[in-house]
Motif scaffolding. Structure first.
Motif, PDB file in Angstrom:
ATOM      1  N   PRO A  85       0.813  -1.228   0.000  1.00  0.00           N
ATOM      2  CA  PRO A  85       0.000   0.000   0.000  1.00  0.00           C
ATOM      3  C   PRO A  85       0.845   1.277   0.000  1.00  0.00           C
ATOM      4  CG  PRO A  85      -0.248  -1.217   2.076  1.00  0.00           C
ATOM      5  CD  PRO A  85       0.569  -2.075   1.168  1.00  0.00           C
ATOM      6  N   ASP A  86       2.092   1.183   0.428  1.00  0.00           N
ATOM      7  CA  ASP A  86       2.963   2.366   0.456  1.00  0.00           C
ATOM      8  C   ASP A  86       3.814   2.494  -0.818  1.00  0.00           C
ATOM      9  OD1 ASP A  86       2.122   3.206   2.940  1.00  0.00           O
ATOM     10  OD2 ASP A  86       3.527   1.864   3.970  1.00  0.00           O
ATOM     11  N   SER A  87       3.383   1.919  -1.900  1.00  0.00           N
ATOM     12  CA  SER A  87       4.180   1.963  -3.133  1.00  0.00           C
ATOM     13  C   SER A  87       4.371   3.395  -3.619  1.00  0.00           C
ATOM     14  CB  SER A  87       3.465   1.173  -4.239  1.00  0.00           C
ATOM     15  OG  SER A  87       3.465  -0.191  -3.934  1.00  0.00           O
ATOM     16  N   PRO A  88       5.635   3.812  -3.820  1.00  0.00           N
ATOM     17  CA  PRO A  88       5.866   5.184  -4.300  1.00  0.00           C
ATOM     18  C   PRO A  88       5.249   5.463  -5.672  1.00  0.00           C
ATOM     19  CG  PRO A  88       7.959   4.021  -3.977  1.00  0.00           C
ATOM     20  CD  PRO A  88       6.878   3.122  -3.481  1.00  0.00           C
ATOM     21  N   ALA A  89       5.036   4.434  -6.479  1.00  0.00           N
ATOM     22  CA  ALA A  89       4.447   4.660  -7.808  1.00  0.00           C
ATOM     23  C   ALA A  89       2.958   4.997  -7.709  1.00  0.00           C
ATOM     24  CB  ALA A  89       4.658   3.431  -8.693  1.00  0.00           C
ATOM     25  N   PHE A  90       2.299   4.569  -6.629  1.00  0.00           N
ATOM     26  CA  PHE A  90       0.867   4.872  -6.486  1.00  0.00           C
ATOM     27  C   PHE A  90       0.624   6.388  -6.477  1.00  0.00           C
ATOM     28  CE2 PHE A  90      -0.515   0.743  -4.045  1.00  0.00           C
ATOM     29  CZ  PHE A  90      -0.343   0.016  -5.209  1.00  0.00           C
ATOM     30  N   ASP A  91       1.608   7.141  -5.948  1.00  0.00           N
ATOM     31  CA  ASP A  91       1.431   8.594  -5.792  1.00  0.00           C
ATOM     32  C   ASP A  91       1.317   9.334  -7.115  1.00  0.00           C
ATOM     33  OD1 ASP A  91       1.679   8.174  -3.125  1.00  0.00           O
ATOM     34  OD2 ASP A  91       3.744   8.903  -2.958  1.00  0.00           O
ATOM     35  N   VAL A  92       1.760   8.727  -8.207  1.00  0.00           N
ATOM     36  CA  VAL A  92       1.814   9.474  -9.466  1.00  0.00           C
ATOM     37  C   VAL A  92       0.833   8.946 -10.522  1.00  0.00           C
ATOM     38  CG1 VAL A  92       4.223  10.140  -9.045  1.00  0.00           C
ATOM     39  CG2 VAL A  92       3.741   8.134 -10.468  1.00  0.00           C
TER      40      VAL A  92
END
Ligand code: AMP
Length: 369
Positions: A45-52
């Motif tokens: 759930p903390d994947s940095p790619a999710f933010d973009v």
């Protein structure tokens, strides 16, 4: 194999990315610049790619329903790490083109299969042996000699799952500590330097290489990359030929990295392939700011069925990884003239965790410490 020939995305189409780390994040950012959307699949759930990205699927790779829904939402699927479970890749591959082809993972997920493949192509590697027991390890040592490096066949990265064996070491203990029955022993290569070649191949077989990059590791993790590598043009040409031969043999579509050792010899330096990464690679991060086209954009173009770019480097480039606590110096880096700072938006700065990187284009890059 036929499906990939048909991939031809239009602006507005959606690329599915398996894996949500910084590589997926930078792929999605490059896709956005070309008017393409991305949907990221990651169990974390903390994947940095999710933010973009607008759409993310947070599910396990064993979740068949989530995989099917994800596949239905996208036009083509790619990945940012090579340890995609084969079953997941098969489910996805039945619904959408997976590029690079999922069969490539069978070769690159297994160090023995990869070494055999490279050797079959007539490309140099360190001498190696298949090792599946302590007795086999002893036999391999007597053939290959010491020092040597024992590596697990699967799931090794950043020096994990490997150990150097030296004269006098307790071989039984090293074998037990490795905790697997599936390993290879490699001759230790007393290399001059480590280099990598980042290359892209399109579905029609066109290959574009970036300049050879010279890599320095700290605690087995890439710390600094420099382009161009301080090697002769003849050796750089050999590195290009090696990457092109590998990409063609795999009928590869996308960006791949080939890590190589430069070994001095009486007849001049030679290249030995250490590892193939079927994805964009940390040693290619300099291309984001140091070249006319980045490895990320090149990968997106390849899997979209769009023409590859011809990369032109802007000058000598240095890329410095911000690993673990290095991230605390980001404000200092922001003040360094000419430095371009990339932060991945990750949570805790655990030791060894890649938190960001800095690119500097120019002859004498400044340091923050
Ligand atoms: P790898 O996981 O295979 O990429 O190995 C990580 C790092 O360990 C490499 O970048 C090298 O610095 C070192 N290494 C791996 N294999 C060898 C070898 N056979 N001889 C010398 N150093 C090695």
């Amino acid at each position: 194999m036929t499906a990939k020939k048909q991939v031809k995305l239009k602006p507005g189409d959606t690329i599915g990315i398996l894996g949500g780390g910084q590589l997926g994040r930078m792929l999605a950012m490059a896709a956005a610049r070309l008017g393409l959307r991305c949907q990221v699949f990651s169990p974390d759930p903390d994947s940095p790619a999710f933010d973009v990205v607008l759409n993310a699927t947070c599910a396990e790779y064993a979740d068949v329903e989530a995989l099917e829904l994800f596949a239905n939402d996208v036009d083509v699927i790619t990945y940012e790490f090579e340890n995609i479970p084969a079953a997941a890749a098969m489910i996805l591959g039945a619904r959408r083109p997976v590029l690079p082809d999922r069969k490539i993972l069978e070769t690159t997920q297994d160090r023995l299969a990869e070494k055999n493949f490279v050797k079959r192509l007539g490309i140099g590697t360190a001498d190696y042996a298949d090792v599946s027991s302590a007795a086999a390890l002893r036999a391999a040592i007597s053939r290959i000699g010491l020092p040597a490096v024992i590596k697990t066949r699967r799931f090794g990265y950043d020096g994990k799952g490997q150990a150097i064996i030296r004269d006098g070491d307790d071989v039984e203990l090293i074998w037990e500590d490795l905790g697997t029955k599936s390993a290879i022993l490699e001759a230790f290569v007393p290399f001059d330097c480590e280099v990598s070649m980042i290359a892209a191949r399109s579905a029609d077989g066109h290959v574009e290489c970036f300049d050879v990059t010279e890599n320095e590791h700290r605690d087995h993790i890439l710390k600094t990359s420099r382009a161009p590598a301080a090697i002769s043009e003849a050796l750089a040409a050999q590195a290009r030929t090696i990457a092109e031969t590998i990409a063609n043999a795999l009928d590869y579509v996308g960006v791949l990295a080939v890590e190589m050792f430069v070994l001095a010899g009486d007849g001049g330096p030679t290249l030995l392939v250490n590892e193939i990464a079927p994805r964009v690679h940390n040693s290619g991060h300099w291309t984001l700011d140091g070249a006319s086209i980045s490895q990320f954009e090149q990968h997106i173009r390849a899997i979209a069925g769009w023409p590859l770019g011809k990369p032109v480097r802007h000058g000598p480039v240095t890329m410095t990884n911000l690993i673990g606590d290095d991230i605390n110096s980001y404000e200092q880096w922001l003040t360094v003239p000419g430095a371009t700072v990339h932060l991945y938006g990750k949570g805790p700065a655990r030791p060894g965790r890649k938190m960001g990187h800095v690119t500097q284009v120019g002859a004498t890059p400044q340091k923050t410490s």
